[in-house]
Structures are given as C-alpha cells and as structure tokens.
Design an enzyme around this catalytic site. Sequence first.
Site, PDB file in Angstrom:
ATOM      1  N   SER A 137      -5.966  -8.682   3.746  1.00  9.11           N
ATOM      2  CA  SER A 137      -4.619  -8.273   3.316  1.00  9.11           C
ATOM      3  C   SER A 137      -4.263  -8.848   1.939  1.00  9.11           C
ATOM      4  CB  SER A 137      -3.601  -8.784   4.345  1.00  9.11           C
ATOM      5  OG  SER A 137      -2.305  -8.741   3.821  1.00  9.11           O
ATOM      6  N   TYR A 160      -1.346  -3.976  -1.162  1.00  9.65           N
ATOM      7  CA  TYR A 160       0.085  -3.692  -1.269  1.00  9.65           C
ATOM      8  C   TYR A 160       0.299  -3.604  -2.770  1.00  9.65           C
ATOM      9  CZ  TYR A 160       1.389  -4.814   3.584  1.00  9.65           C
ATOM     10  OH  TYR A 160       1.540  -4.824   4.951  1.00  9.65           O
ATOM     11  N   THR A 186      -2.223   0.628   1.271  1.00  9.02           N
ATOM     12  CA  THR A 186      -1.304   0.871   2.383  1.00  9.02           C
ATOM     13  C   THR A 186      -0.059   1.572   1.868  1.00  9.02           C
ATOM     14  OG1 THR A 186      -2.132  -1.063   3.569  1.00  9.02           O
ATOM     15  CG2 THR A 186       0.041  -0.256   4.209  1.00  9.02           C
ATOM     16  N   LYS A 257      -4.413   4.016   3.562  1.00 10.99           N
ATOM     17  CA  LYS A 257      -4.078   3.503   4.908  1.00 10.99           C
ATOM     18  C   LYS A 257      -2.610   3.814   5.223  1.00 10.99           C
ATOM     19  CE  LYS A 257      -4.073  -0.778   7.678  1.00 10.99           C
ATOM     20  NZ  LYS A 257      -2.683  -1.184   7.878  1.00 10.99           N
ATOM     21  N   HIS A 281       0.744   1.273  10.938  1.00  9.20           N
ATOM     22  CA  HIS A 281       0.951  -0.156  10.702  1.00  9.20           C
ATOM     23  C   HIS A 281       1.166  -0.900  12.035  1.00  9.20           C
ATOM     24  CE1 HIS A 281       1.677  -2.414   6.820  1.00  9.20           C
ATOM     25  NE2 HIS A 281       1.812  -3.385   7.697  1.00  9.20           N
TER      26      HIS A 281
HETATM   27  C1  LIG Z   1       1.159  -9.600  12.108  1.00  8.00           C
HETATM   28  C2  LIG Z   1       0.646  -8.360  11.416  1.00  8.00           C
HETATM   29  C3  LIG Z   1       0.519  -8.360  10.046  1.00  8.00           C
HETATM   30  C4  LIG Z   1       0.036  -7.221   9.406  1.00  8.00           C
HETATM   31  N1  LIG Z   1      -0.160  -7.263   8.049  1.00  8.00           N
HETATM   32  C5  LIG Z   1      -0.647  -6.169   7.416  1.00  8.00           C
HETATM   33  C6  LIG Z   1      -0.906  -6.211   6.014  1.00  8.00           C
HETATM   34  O1  LIG Z   1      -0.731  -7.230   5.367  1.00  8.00           O
HETATM   35  N2  LIG Z   1      -1.350  -5.064   5.424  1.00  8.00           N
HETATM   36  C7  LIG Z   1      -1.568  -3.912   6.135  1.00  8.00           C
HETATM   37  O2  LIG Z   1      -1.960  -2.890   5.566  1.00  8.00           O
HETATM   38  N3  LIG Z   1      -1.366  -3.864   7.473  1.00  8.00           N
HETATM   39  C8  LIG Z   1      -0.921  -4.962   8.120  1.00  8.00           C
HETATM   40  N4  LIG Z   1      -0.755  -4.928   9.465  1.00  8.00           N
HETATM   41  C9  LIG Z   1      -1.112  -3.701  10.220  1.00  8.00           C
HETATM   42  C10 LIG Z   1      -2.590  -3.718  10.635  1.00  8.00           C
HETATM   43  O3  LIG Z   1      -3.438  -3.597   9.531  1.00  8.00           O
HETATM   44  C11 LIG Z   1      -2.911  -2.579  11.596  1.00  8.00           C
HETATM   45  O4  LIG Z   1      -2.525  -1.360  11.027  1.00  8.00           O
HETATM   46  C12 LIG Z   1      -2.256  -2.749  12.972  1.00  8.00           C
HETATM   47  O5  LIG Z   1      -2.143  -4.104  13.327  1.00  8.00           O
HETATM   48  C13 LIG Z   1      -3.057  -2.009  14.033  1.00  8.00           C
HETATM   49  O6  LIG Z   1      -2.402  -2.038  15.265  1.00  8.00           O
HETATM   50  P1  LIG Z   1      -2.736  -3.108  16.427  1.00  8.00           P
HETATM   51  O7  LIG Z   1      -2.140  -4.412  16.015  1.00  8.00           O
HETATM   52  O8  LIG Z   1      -2.064  -2.521  17.605  1.00  8.00           O
HETATM   53  O9  LIG Z   1      -4.234  -3.183  16.570  1.00  8.00           O
HETATM   54  C14 LIG Z   1      -0.288  -6.056  10.137  1.00  8.00           C
HETATM   55  C15 LIG Z   1      -0.173  -6.086  11.527  1.00  8.00           C
HETATM   56  C16 LIG Z   1       0.271  -7.224  12.180  1.00  8.00           C
HETATM   57  C17 LIG Z   1       0.356  -7.217  13.673  1.00  8.00           C
END
Ligand SMILES: Cc1cc2nc3c(=O)[nH]c(=O)nc-3n(C[C@H](O)[C@H](O)[C@H](O)COP(=O)(O)O)c2cc1C
Length: 385
Positions: A137, A160, A186, A257, A281
């Site tokens: 990330s 980002y 993203t 994404k 997300h």
């Molecule tokens: C705590 C947390 C932080 C996240 N941070 C980012 C991030 O920095 N960038 C991003 O593109 N997606 C982020 N995501 C989304 C994840 O990349 C992903 O799309 C998502 O967690 C998938 O669903 P799942 O948690 O049910 O497996 C984050 C998700 C969580 C739970």
Amino acid sequence: MQSNSRRQFLRFLAASPLAARALGQAPPTGAGDVLSIADFEAMTRGKLPPAHLGYLLSGVDDDLTLAANRQGFQKWDLRARRLVDASKTDMRTEIFGTPWETPIFLCPVGGQGAFHPEGEIAVARAAKAKKHLQILSTVTSHSVEEVRDALGTAPWYQLYMPTTWDGTERMVRRVEEAGCPVLAWTVDLLGGRNTETATRGARQDTRNCVSCHVDGVGSLASRPMLKGIDVGINPREANWSYVERLKKMTRMKLVIKGIDGAADARLCRESGADGIIVSNHGGRATETLRSTIETLPEIVDAVGGRIPVMIDGGFRRGTDIFKALALGARAVGVGRPYIFGLAAFGQPGVERVLDLLRGELALTMRQCGTPTLKDITSASVGKRI
Ligand SMILES: Cc1cc2nc3c(=O)[nH]c(=O)nc-3n(C[C@H](O)[C@H](O)[C@H](O)COP(=O)(O)O)c2cc1C
C-alpha cells in the site's frame, strides 16, 4: 442476521482461551493450531485495541457492502465431477509473464504497524516463504525498499495518487527504482468515505491516540512513501484521461483497482490499462454496492480475455476462491484474512492463513474433479435461482 451474530459469537468463544478451557479444549497455542480464517478473526477481536480493530473491520455507513461481499458467494453452488484423477493438484498461474505457484495474492492493506510491530515486513517474509504475490500500500508502515529486501523481490505497488502530477511522478519514479513491476492504481476512494464502525472503535479506545496519530508513526505525514510528497492523495477531479497519462509516465504495468462493473472495465481497456482488480475496497469505500463476486462475470465478459481480471472482497474459504476462478478471475486477493494472521501471531500467522486458503482450494479442486486451474470453468459453478 441473528443467526450470523450467534455464529460469530460461537466462533469467538471457540477461539477464546478462557472459553476453550471451560469447554475442556486446549486454546490455540501456535498459528498451526488455528483451524480457519473465522477462528483467526475471533482471535484478532480479542487481541487488538478497539481503535485498530475498528479500522480493520470497518466498512462504510452501515457496513452493507462489507456484508454483501460475503453473501455474494452463497449465490453460486459448486458443480462437482466424479471419477476424475485428482491425485495431484496444480494451481500454478501466470500474470504478466510471471509464474506464480498459486492464484492467491495479498491485497494492499495500509498501516500494518497498527496490527503487529513488524507489519509489512512480517507479511513480506511470509509471502516469500509461501511464494505469494504481495501488493504494498501507498500508506504502508514500512518503505518499499525495506519490503523489497524482506520479500526478496520488489512487490507490486498500490498507488493512492498524490493530488499533483509532480507528486505522482516522484512516487512513480521511486517505486520504479525499487524495481516494482506493477503499479495498481486504486480508483474507488476518490470521493471520500464514512467509516462509522472505525470511528466507534476509536471512541472506545482509552489510549492516547493523539500522540501517535498527530505527530507519531500513525500520522499520514510520517508514512515512508509519502515523505517528500507535500500534497494530499486521491485527487477528486481524476478522470479516465488520468489512466492514459499514468500509463505514459511509467514502464511498469498498470492495473486499475476498484472496478465494479462492465462499463468501467471497458474504459480500463480502452485507456490502456494492463489489468483490472475487481474490488470495492473490502466494502470500505461505497455503501450498498453489489458483492464483487456478482460483478465478476460481466467484467470478465466486457474485457473478453484481452487483459487479466483479478478480484478481491470477502474471500475467506477455498470454495470462495474456486468460485471466482470458475467465473474467470486470473487471481484472487485477500485483505483482512492475512491481517488476522498477522495480528494473532506475526509472520507464522500470515503463513498459516495462506496455508489454510491454499489447502482448502486444493481440497475443493480435488473434490470437484478439477485438478488444474484450466479444469475450473464456468461449468464448475451454477447460479442459484
Ligand atoms: C485495514 C484495511 C486497510 C486497507 N488499505 C488499503 C490501501 O491502503 N490501499 C488499497 O488499495 N486498498 C486497501 N484496502 C482494501 C484491500 O486492498 C482489499 O481491497 C480488501 O481488503 C479486500 O477485502 P477483504 O478484506 O474482505 O479480503 C484495505 C483494507 C483493509 C481491511
């Protein structure tokens, strides 16, 4: 809903050391004892402070997209074939010419220092040991250079986008120099969000959050990939011409994404993107969307095999992963599951999560008579009416 909460409560009890003792069962002493992703989640609930737990579990508004992601899998059943020699399973795949032993990848999750002191470094070591693709990330707690060294190869980098093109170019150059082969932009958070569950968690937390989140390691300004980039992230005015401009800026492959439907999937292709991650997300961006698994077939159809389609959102079982592969996904990402493992046990926890998912997928492949990924087709699932 009620029976869901009951199930969650029972799972919590099952993974709680006190309850386990009361039931005469030994509580999990090591990562290897944990039986499922749900049990890892229950352990995490008992381990993290309320603010960090709220951040991890949060969706937006009433967390309906978050719930939809899980419910979506129940709309498809498996169609098993019998008497196929599935004594050997092979889940190898390839993305952008790079071979992978499994189609399961680690999604970008920001600020992993909130879940374990070793954060993304522990995750990188686990990904290296188990040979999985890791996406880092932009708001990582550890720099891309440190993670590359722990992983033994540069990760994919999740962007980002900074709010100026100058800031974007500086970030892109840095990750290119670190050797990242793929940039995953993203695009599902450009309008902002209302993470109410996270806010409720933060309000229950009695620790002094300000010292960390205003000036300390928890502040956005202190994140290693944002150092020297004195602007915000996620420009609200971004449009499809940004994809073309970003593509021209870098030699990395460009993946978008956060795609949620066929029309945008077509625009990804027309704008020169090299791949798509179907994602909402993890339910953390837009409320009351469809589950990602429901959007997958129309997106796969729209790109017509010309670029790889990957997916994440709610994957907790090998059967979930199998369904996405059957519906045309090249690879499947998990976010919260490996963070549950990280929070519970650090690197061994992440490794165990990956082993569980891989083991369950192999079992599903054997039981459905589909020993290789090529054998898993649209005939391997059926939509419930
Ligand atoms: C705590 C947390 C932080 C996240 N941070 C980012 C991030 O920095 N960038 C991003 O593109 N997606 C982020 N995501 C989304 C994840 O990349 C992903 O799309 C998502 O967690 C998938 O669903 P799942 O948690 O049910 O497996 C984050 C998700 C969580 C739970």
